[in-house]
Design a protein around this motif. Sequence first.
Motif, mmCIF file in Angstrom:
data_model
loop_
_atom_site.group_PDB
_atom_site.id
_atom_site.type_symbol
_atom_site.label_atom_id
_atom_site.label_comp_id
_atom_site.label_asym_id
_atom_site.label_seq_id
_atom_site.Cartn_x
_atom_site.Cartn_y
_atom_site.Cartn_z
ATOM 1 N N GLU A 1 7.079 -20.209 23.989
ATOM 2 C CA GLU A 1 8.259 -19.345 24.154
ATOM 3 C C GLU A 1 8.975 -19.147 22.826
ATOM 4 O O GLU A 1 9.439 -18.041 22.514
ATOM 5 N N HIS B 1 15.296 -11.737 31.105
ATOM 6 C CA HIS B 1 15.266 -13.178 30.881
ATOM 7 C C HIS B 1 16.259 -13.914 31.767
ATOM 8 O O HIS B 1 15.986 -15.003 32.273
ATOM 9 N N LEU C 1 7.031 -11.887 29.687
ATOM 10 C CA LEU C 1 7.535 -11.978 28.323
ATOM 11 C C LEU C 1 6.420 -11.704 27.312
ATOM 12 O O LEU C 1 6.620 -11.027 26.302
#
Length: 262
Positions: free
Chosen positions: A185, A226, A240
């Motif tokens: 991430e 998000h 994402l």
Amino acid sequence: MWNTLLQNTGIISLIITIAAIGLLPIICALLWKGHCKENVSFRPLLFGVAGFLLYALILKLGNHILGSTGIIRSTIVYSIMTGVVEELIRYVIIRYTMKKDKTKENMVMYGIGHGGIEIWSTTLLSLASLLIIIIMGTRGMESDILYFLITAGVTPTPFAEPMMKFILAAGTSFNIGIGMLYVFEKLIGMFFQIDFTILIAYGIMKHKKKYLPLAILVHVIVNMMHTMLIMSSWAWYLLLSICVVILTVWARRLYKQMVVIE
């Protein structure tokens, strides 16, 4: 004590994750410098760091002024505010401050600096705090953990003990798989910062004003996805990843068309 720590896979996984996340910006900067050599400088890293710190300060002041609101409203306001503030700061710094470093290679370095300090000041500190609390828990220092949670303003006194139990459970269940998701991430976040920097810089170079509001719009959409989408972690990571691939392909095409920004 050390035997207890070594037997705790959560602690070991946290240490590995912290090391990986801490080294990520450094590795990205060194790899890009090695790739571009004399065509890129480390100075834009500092501009990127300054941009994020200024953004964080303005965001904190904005949240203080707005105060608490409903969940949906606060999510929408936060998403819009972060997108607008972050991209405006990026625009101002690139256009008016980076006088000697306005090259496409340095725009990537700026994105690394911005994304890197964001990683260090948020995720890295959070995981380091979690690691310290878990180590304290293995040594029977629950009273010290409660004192920290209360005095640091992390949680109100009535909820301190449940919060401590939750944190200890989260730390104990932390594993390499979760750690790699954190690293993944953060790497995606780094790409996002680089991509948005290229979008803003391209608009400045080509004198196309539409790229600033366009970058803001995309940023706001990503922020809202998000914070608002209720999905499994894997679904979110997949979404994402798709977003960053699309944005990176677009930014790469713009990057190839960039020359020195006057």
